[in-house]
Design a protein around this motif. Structure first.
Motif, PDB file in Angstrom:
ATOM      1  N   SER A 781       9.323 -13.985 -35.016  1.00 21.83           N
ATOM      2  CA  SER A 781      10.700 -13.618 -34.648  1.00 21.83           C
ATOM      3  C   SER A 781      11.010 -14.045 -33.225  1.00 21.83           C
ATOM      4  O   SER A 781      10.162 -13.984 -32.327  1.00 21.83           O
ATOM      5  N   LEU A 782      12.264 -14.451 -33.029  1.00 19.13           N
ATOM      6  CA  LEU A 782      12.717 -14.898 -31.708  1.00 19.13           C
ATOM      7  C   LEU A 782      13.839 -14.029 -31.143  1.00 19.13           C
ATOM      8  O   LEU A 782      14.164 -14.145 -29.956  1.00 19.13           O
ATOM      9  N   TRP A 783      14.443 -13.149 -31.997  1.00 15.81           N
ATOM     10  CA  TRP A 783      15.634 -12.420 -31.538  1.00 15.81           C
ATOM     11  C   TRP A 783      15.318 -11.470 -30.385  1.00 15.81           C
ATOM     12  O   TRP A 783      16.196 -11.153 -29.577  1.00 15.81           O
ATOM     13  N   ASP A 784      14.051 -11.024 -30.274  1.00 19.07           N
ATOM     14  CA  ASP A 784      13.696 -10.070 -29.225  1.00 19.07           C
ATOM     15  C   ASP A 784      13.033 -10.741 -28.019  1.00 19.07           C
ATOM     16  O   ASP A 784      12.337 -10.081 -27.250  1.00 19.07           O
ATOM     17  N   MET A 785      13.246 -12.056 -27.856  1.00 19.50           N
ATOM     18  CA  MET A 785      12.715 -12.729 -26.660  1.00 19.50           C
ATOM     19  C   MET A 785      13.403 -12.195 -25.405  1.00 19.50           C
ATOM     20  O   MET A 785      14.632 -12.097 -25.363  1.00 19.50           O
ATOM     21  N   PRO A 786      12.661 -11.826 -24.381  1.00 15.75           N
ATOM     22  CA  PRO A 786      13.271 -11.310 -23.152  1.00 15.75           C
ATOM     23  C   PRO A 786      14.304 -12.263 -22.553  1.00 15.75           C
ATOM     24  O   PRO A 786      15.298 -11.817 -21.979  1.00 15.75           O
ATOM     25  N   ILE A 787      14.112 -13.571 -22.722  1.00 12.04           N
ATOM     26  CA  ILE A 787      15.042 -14.511 -22.105  1.00 12.04           C
ATOM     27  C   ILE A 787      16.443 -14.357 -22.673  1.00 12.04           C
ATOM     28  O   ILE A 787      17.444 -14.521 -21.958  1.00 12.04           O
ATOM     29  N   LEU A 788      16.565 -13.975 -23.979  1.00  9.54           N
ATOM     30  CA  LEU A 788      17.890 -13.807 -24.579  1.00  9.54           C
ATOM     31  C   LEU A 788      18.612 -12.603 -24.005  1.00  9.54           C
ATOM     32  O   LEU A 788      19.812 -12.653 -23.709  1.00  9.54           O
ATOM     33  N   PHE A 789      17.881 -11.499 -23.847  1.00  6.72           N
ATOM     34  CA  PHE A 789      18.511 -10.292 -23.302  1.00  6.72           C
ATOM     35  C   PHE A 789      18.856 -10.486 -21.827  1.00  6.72           C
ATOM     36  O   PHE A 789      19.897 -10.022 -21.354  1.00  6.72           O
ATOM     37  N   LEU A 790      17.979 -11.160 -21.101  1.00  2.00           N
ATOM     38  CA  LEU A 790      18.289 -11.447 -19.699  1.00  2.00           C
ATOM     39  C   LEU A 790      19.506 -12.360 -19.592  1.00  2.00           C
ATOM     40  O   LEU A 790      20.364 -12.182 -18.697  1.00  2.00           O
ATOM     41  N   LEU A 791      19.607 -13.323 -20.503  1.00  2.00           N
ATOM     42  CA  LEU A 791      20.750 -14.222 -20.481  1.00  2.00           C
ATOM     43  C   LEU A 791      22.041 -13.489 -20.807  1.00  2.00           C
ATOM     44  O   LEU A 791      23.076 -13.695 -20.152  1.00  2.00           O
ATOM     45  N   LEU A 792      21.993 -12.609 -21.817  1.00  2.00           N
ATOM     46  CA  LEU A 792      23.190 -11.841 -22.186  1.00  2.00           C
ATOM     47  C   LEU A 792      23.627 -10.943 -21.047  1.00  2.00           C
ATOM     48  O   LEU A 792      24.827 -10.876 -20.707  1.00  2.00           O
ATOM     49  N   ALA A 793      22.651 -10.279 -20.430  1.00  2.00           N
ATOM     50  CA  ALA A 793      22.994  -9.403 -19.299  1.00  2.00           C
ATOM     51  C   ALA A 793      23.552 -10.199 -18.135  1.00  2.00           C
ATOM     52  O   ALA A 793      24.501  -9.788 -17.464  1.00  2.00           O
ATOM     53  N   GLY A 794      22.988 -11.355 -17.914  1.00  2.00           N
ATOM     54  CA  GLY A 794      23.475 -12.185 -16.820  1.00  2.00           C
ATOM     55  C   GLY A 794      24.893 -12.678 -17.042  1.00  2.00           C
ATOM     56  O   GLY A 794      25.703 -12.724 -16.116  1.00  2.00           O
ATOM     57  N   LEU A 795      25.218 -13.056 -18.289  1.00  2.00           N
ATOM     58  CA  LEU A 795      26.569 -13.541 -18.595  1.00  2.00           C
ATOM     59  C   LEU A 795      27.613 -12.430 -18.464  1.00  2.00           C
ATOM     60  O   LEU A 795      28.686 -12.618 -17.871  1.00  2.00           O
ATOM     61  N   LEU A 796      27.283 -11.264 -19.036  1.00  2.00           N
ATOM     62  CA  LEU A 796      28.233 -10.145 -18.942  1.00  2.00           C
ATOM     63  C   LEU A 796      28.391  -9.680 -17.499  1.00  2.00           C
ATOM     64  O   LEU A 796      29.509  -9.410 -17.034  1.00  2.00           O
ATOM     65  N   GLY A 797      27.268  -9.600 -16.799  1.00  3.72           N
ATOM     66  CA  GLY A 797      27.343  -9.199 -15.389  1.00  3.72           C
ATOM     67  C   GLY A 797      28.065 -10.233 -14.545  1.00  3.72           C
ATOM     68  O   GLY A 797      28.817  -9.896 -13.632  1.00  3.72           O
ATOM     69  N   GLY A 798      27.853 -11.490 -14.879  1.00  5.08           N
ATOM     70  CA  GLY A 798      28.545 -12.541 -14.133  1.00  5.08           C
ATOM     71  C   GLY A 798      30.038 -12.498 -14.343  1.00  5.08           C
ATOM     72  O   GLY A 798      30.825 -12.707 -13.394  1.00  5.08           O
ATOM     73  N   GLU A 799      30.469 -12.191 -15.600  1.00  2.00           N
ATOM     74  CA  GLU A 799      31.913 -12.107 -15.862  1.00  2.00           C
ATOM     75  C   GLU A 799      32.529 -10.946 -15.094  1.00  2.00           C
ATOM     76  O   GLU A 799      33.604 -11.072 -14.480  1.00  2.00           O
ATOM     77  N   TRP A 800      31.819  -9.806 -15.133  1.00  2.00           N
ATOM     78  CA  TRP A 800      32.340  -8.630 -14.409  1.00  2.00           C
ATOM     79  C   TRP A 800      32.430  -8.911 -12.917  1.00  2.00           C
ATOM     80  O   TRP A 800      33.439  -8.593 -12.271  1.00  2.00           O
ATOM     81  N   ALA A 801      31.391  -9.528 -12.344  1.00  2.00           N
ATOM     82  CA  ALA A 801      31.393  -9.815 -10.907  1.00  2.00           C
ATOM     83  C   ALA A 801      32.503 -10.810 -10.549  1.00  2.00           C
ATOM     84  O   ALA A 801      33.161 -10.680  -9.504  1.00  2.00           O
ATOM     85  N   PHE A 802      32.725 -11.785 -11.418  1.00  2.00           N
ATOM     86  CA  PHE A 802      33.765 -12.776 -11.136  1.00  2.00           C
ATOM     87  C   PHE A 802      35.154 -12.124 -11.185  1.00  2.00           C
ATOM     88  O   PHE A 802      36.020 -12.408 -10.357  1.00  2.00           O
ATOM     89  N   ARG A 803      35.343 -11.223 -12.181  1.00  2.00           N
ATOM     90  CA  ARG A 803      36.639 -10.531 -12.273  1.00  2.00           C
ATOM     91  C   ARG A 803      36.866  -9.656 -11.054  1.00  2.00           C
ATOM     92  O   ARG A 803      37.983  -9.589 -10.534  1.00  2.00           O
ATOM     93  N   ARG A 804      35.836  -8.971 -10.584  1.00  2.00           N
ATOM     94  CA  ARG A 804      35.964  -8.141  -9.376  1.00  2.00           C
ATOM     95  C   ARG A 804      36.321  -8.997  -8.170  1.00  2.00           C
ATOM     96  O   ARG A 804      37.165  -8.608  -7.356  1.00  2.00           O
ATOM     97  N   ALA A 805      35.663 -10.157  -8.094  1.00  2.00           N
ATOM     98  CA  ALA A 805      35.929 -11.015  -6.937  1.00  2.00           C
ATOM     99  C   ALA A 805      37.370 -11.531  -6.936  1.00  2.00           C
ATOM    100  O   ALA A 805      37.952 -11.782  -5.873  1.00  2.00           O
ATOM    101  N   LYS A 806      37.978 -11.670  -8.124  1.00  2.00           N
ATOM    102  CA  LYS A 806      39.346 -12.183  -8.235  1.00  2.00           C
ATOM    103  C   LYS A 806      40.373 -11.051  -8.415  1.00  2.00           C
ATOM    104  O   LYS A 806      41.539 -11.301  -8.736  1.00  2.00           O
ATOM    105  N   ASP A 807      39.927  -9.786  -8.206  1.00  2.00           N
ATOM    106  CA  ASP A 807      40.812  -8.608  -8.345  1.00  2.00           C
ATOM    107  C   ASP A 807      41.434  -8.528  -9.729  1.00  2.00           C
ATOM    108  O   ASP A 807      42.621  -8.169  -9.898  1.00  2.00           O
ATOM    109  N   LEU A 808      40.622  -8.833 -10.760  1.00  2.00           N
ATOM    110  CA  LEU A 808      41.103  -8.768 -12.134  1.00  2.00           C
ATOM    111  C   LEU A 808      40.453  -7.614 -12.898  1.00  2.00           C
ATOM    112  O   LEU A 808      40.809  -7.361 -14.057  1.00  2.00           O
ATOM    113  N   ALA A 809      39.497  -6.915 -12.286  1.00  2.00           N
ATOM    114  CA  ALA A 809      38.791  -5.838 -12.990  1.00  2.00           C
ATOM    115  C   ALA A 809      39.610  -4.542 -12.990  1.00  2.00           C
ATOM    116  O   ALA A 809      40.364  -4.279 -12.050  1.00  2.00           O
TER     117      ALA A 809
END
Length: 809
Positions: A781-809
């Motif tokens: 199985s590959l669905w529980d690879m740590p790299i996938l969860f780290l990537l998902l967290a990074g993308l969601l966190g990156g979107e939130w941080a970008f919205r905060r930086a642009k006063d869109l949050a």
């Protein structure tokens, strides 16, 4: 920490990081096939994900005009990537990997048992010790007694130690834990082999003596495939430094690898030893004539390869049967190859074992490559040369005088004194050249060399001109064409068959153009043995500059492609001319010496009476012309040293009086060893090539062997002889650095992997992922690879941080 330990630590750390992020080792991804384990409704979720991406895109388009278009695209990309990762997780990706069934498959282990494994180039540890560390072995000295009992070369040939130290640590092995062997045996049934020129079954690595004369991986792999055909074989593990690996192996390595890949048999290679031995100096190559006339001055081209010794001065010695006949001091430059030349003279006839050696240097782990021994056959035979001049001139008289005392040269002179009248000198009998210049090949081919003076082309028939060209190309004789008013282009040779054999480009016939020229050696001429007119290279160069000018009447300005200009004729004014050039033409040598009066170097007022420059040049020139002229029976005995108890291929080529190949002859070779006991070997026609005969002989005693061949062709008998030495070849000690590219190629071309001794423990785990032998498919199985969860967290966190930086949050 040592450099090797530092590399090992970094490699292990990289493996751990990869496994933490991706859950499995890289080999699982390389060998596995991607699949998905989600149920039918996963496709519906994927469609909803696409719809969500479209919806988010429309939502971001409605964002107020205060948001820049680039920011909108960044937010859309981050959100879409997050949904894609989430969709991938829901699809439950898996890898389907073929793995072996435990204890139902074989693995063949090939361990290098050759002499190069004795080299101690890894922090004082020998390559043999690394092998025993991986596959186990007993305590104590491995190979010390074997070294004493190994057959050596003839008494004159000294066998240096492989290791430069006093106690021979190259053969002292520690007790190996055999960790890799134990790990492999957990899943496989092992069959072990020691190999050098061939492979032999062994039960334990401690059985090996590491004394094999050379390595032949192709033969070893072929032997394993033949012996284990029909067994469930998962792969072959080769542990070697890759040194030597016979380039003339039968079958060739490329064919062996192709057969292994076609059979689905992966080869896993483990490289031991260092790629670069440092410090080290090696006599990499020696180029020297293999045949010479007695008393000939020889210039040997030697390549020294060195590492870690820059700036050090070393001495190269040349020995003839223990007597130093030449020496040269060399100051080594930057690491790499150092081309040098050394001059010496061989005075005694017979087979001579010429040794080129450099004294061992401090810190060298390998000293067996500090010397090479070359077998040179020095003949005391009398070579016969025909010298034909079209009219009397001083050149002929002084050339004959120059070589009159040379017992190895017989210059037969044919001098045209008038139409159909000739003066014959030094002939063997009244019938020789009685009709003038030879008009049959049989008559001309009796000579080893031909010197053609100033005689016009129209004197000869077309067949005679072709016959002279064939004398060089087919018979293998030496042709020397001299300059003169009726020679070369001025003599009408342009466009004739003989012109094809010459090393220079001839101009159209015309009036001779008399010009004084000084002889100036070219760079190749300064290195050529025939151009050494003094005792050393520097003295020779100085002497050439002191010689008076000669006259040239032939307009020769260009050499042919492949020809070499040795002397350039430099006038006081005007364009330089080619004064002396040569080329290989077919089986022979052709030389053009365009001066018409080299006798001036003997009779000029500036030349002292006792000066022998002219005599030296002509003796060397004519000896070079005929030194390797072949006879009608020629022998090929392979390498300089033939391994003991291995079959030597004796090959002979036979020709008739016109030097045409002869089949169906009765050929017998008599081999006489050092003890004087003869053995008769019948040579049979190979059928593959006309005139080629072959037989096999297995030497049972070390030392020099004489091979005498007697061929009966009808009523005629032709004889020839040659020599070879039987002993322990030192080929393994040259170029002894680990050949990583070769080992990697073997693995890549068969579907295996390459390892070093430092990371060989990975092999036991990774070799199980194979499709060879009895295998089953496993689902990872590959669905529980740590790299996938780290990537998902990074993308969601990156979107939130970008919205905060642009006063869109």
């Amino acid at each position: 920490m040592t450099a090797r330990g530092d590399r090992l630590r970094k490699g292990r750390a990289g493996q751990r990081v990869f496994e933490f992020l991706f859950k499995y080792r890289p080999v699982v991804f390389e060998r596995g096939d991607l699949s998905f384990g989600a149920p039918w409704w996963a496709a519906l979720l994927a469609l909803l994900g696409v719809a969500a991406i479209v919806w988010f895109a429309l939502e971001y388009r409605r964002v107020g005009p205060s948001v820049a278009p680039r920011d909108r695209w960044v937010l859309m990309a981050l959100r879409a990537a997050s949904l894609c990762v989430l969709a991938l997780l829901l699809m439950r990706p898996v890898l389907l990997v073929s793995t072996v069934v435990p204890r139902r498959n074989y693995v063949a282990v090939l361990l290098d048992d050759s002499r190069s494994m004795r080299v101690a180039d890894e922090g004082g540890e020998t390559r043999a010790q690394r092998v025993l560390g991986l596959f186990g072995g007993p305590d104590g000295a491995v190979g010390a007694d074997e070294e004493a009992s190994t057959p050596t070369d003839d008494p004159e040939a000294r066998e240096p130690e492989v290791d430069g130290s006093e106690a021979d640590p190259a053969v002292t092995a520690r007790s190996g834990d055999g960790g890799l062997r134990e790990a492999l045996e957990e899943r496989f049934r092992l069959r072990m082999y020691g190999f050098d020129t061939d492979a032999d079954r062994i039960d334990d690595a401690g059985e090996m003596a590491f004394t094999g004369p050379r390595t032949n991986l192709a033969a070893a792999l072929t032997r394993v495939q033949q012996e284990m055909a029909g067994l469930p074989l998962s792969g072959v593990v080769v542990v070697s430094d890759g040194a030597d690996n016979d380039d003339d192996a039968t079958p060739p390595l490329s064919e062996t690898l192709l057969a292994a890949r076609a059979a689905g048999l992966p080869v896993y290679t483990i490289g031991v030893g260092s790629e670069r031995i440092d410090p080290d100096i090696e006599v990499r190559r020696v180029e020297v004539p293999r045949t010479a006339l007695e008393g000939t001055t020889i210039v040997a081209d030697v390549i020294l390869s060195h590492a870690g010794l820059a700036g050090r001065t070393v001495r190269l010695d040349v020995e003839d049967e223990g007597q130093i006949v030449g020496t040269r001091d060399i100051t080594l430059g930057p690491d790499g190859e150092e081309p040098i030349q050394v001059q010496f003279t061989l005075e005694d006839s017979g087979p001579r074992a010429i040794r080129f050696s450099v004294d061992p240097q401090e810190g060298e782990a390998l000293t067996g490559n500090n010397e090479r021994q070359i077998l040179v056959e020095v003949g005391d035979t009398r070579r016969k040369i025909l010298y034909f001049e079209g009219s009397p001139r001083p050149e002929n008289k002084f050339v004959r005088r120059a070589v009159a005392d040379d017992e190895n040269l017989q210059v037969v002179t044919l001098l045209r004194t008038a139409d159909e009248k000739y003066l014959r000198l030094d002939v063997d009998g009244p019938g020789e050249l009685a009709g003038g210049f030879p008009d049959t090949r049989e008559e001309l081919y009796e000579y080893d060399g031909l010197v053609l003076g100033s005689v016009e082309a129209s004197f000869f028939t077309h067949d005679q001109l072709q016959m002279m060209a064939d004398f060089v190309g087919q018979r293998g004789g030496g042709l020397l064409v001299l300059g003169g008013r009726r020679a070369l282009g001025e003599g009408g040779y342009t466009g004739t068959p003989l012109a094809d054999a010459l090393p220079v480009v001839l101009t159209s016939a015309g009036e001779p153009d008399v010009l004084e020229v000084f002889a100036e050696p070219t760079p190749p001429g300064r290195r050529h043995a025939a151009m050494r007119i003094a005792t050393t290279a520097d003295a020779s160069a100085e002497r050439w500059g002191e010689l008076p000018p000669l006259t040239s009447v032939n307009r020769v300005f260009e050499t042919k492609p492949g020809a070499v200009e040795l002397l350039s004729g430099v006038p006081i004014e005007g364009e330089p001319r080619v004064l002396l050039a040569h080329q290989r033409y077919g089986r022979g040598t052709s030389i053009a010496f365009t001066a018409q009066d080299s006798w001036l170097w003997q009779m000029h007022a500036d030349i002292p009476l006792e000066d022998e420059t002219h005599e030296t040049l002509w003796r060397q020139l004519l000896r070079w012309l005929v030194h390797d002229t072949p006879g009608r029976a020629r022998l090929d005995l392979g390498d300089d040293v033939t391994p003991m108890a291995e079959p030597l291929r004796i090959r002979a080529e036979l020709e008739d009086e016109r030097y045409l190949r002869v089949n169906g002859a009765d050929v017998v070779a008599t081999v006489t060893g050092p003890s004087g006991v003869p053995s008769e070997i019948r040579l049979d026609w190979t059928v593959e090539r006309d005139g080629e005969y072959e037989g096999r002989f297995v030497p049972e005693e070390a030392g020099l062997h004489r091979v005498a061949v007697r061929a009966a062709m009808g009523d005629e008998v032709v004889e020839s002889d040659g020599f070879f030495r039987a002993g322990t070849p030192r080929i393994e000690q040259f170029g002894a650095g680990r050949r990583t590219e070769l080992l990697r190629r073997i693995a890549d071309e068969t579907g295996g992997r390459f390892y070093t001794a430092d990371n060989a423990d990975l092999l036991a785990e990774e070799i199980r992922y194979t499709e060879s032998g009895d295998t089953v498919y496993e689902e990872r199985s590959l669905w529980d690879m740590p790299i996938l969860f780290l990537l998902l967290a990074g993308l969601l966190g990156g979107e939130w941080a970008f919205r905060r930086a642009k006063d869109l949050a």
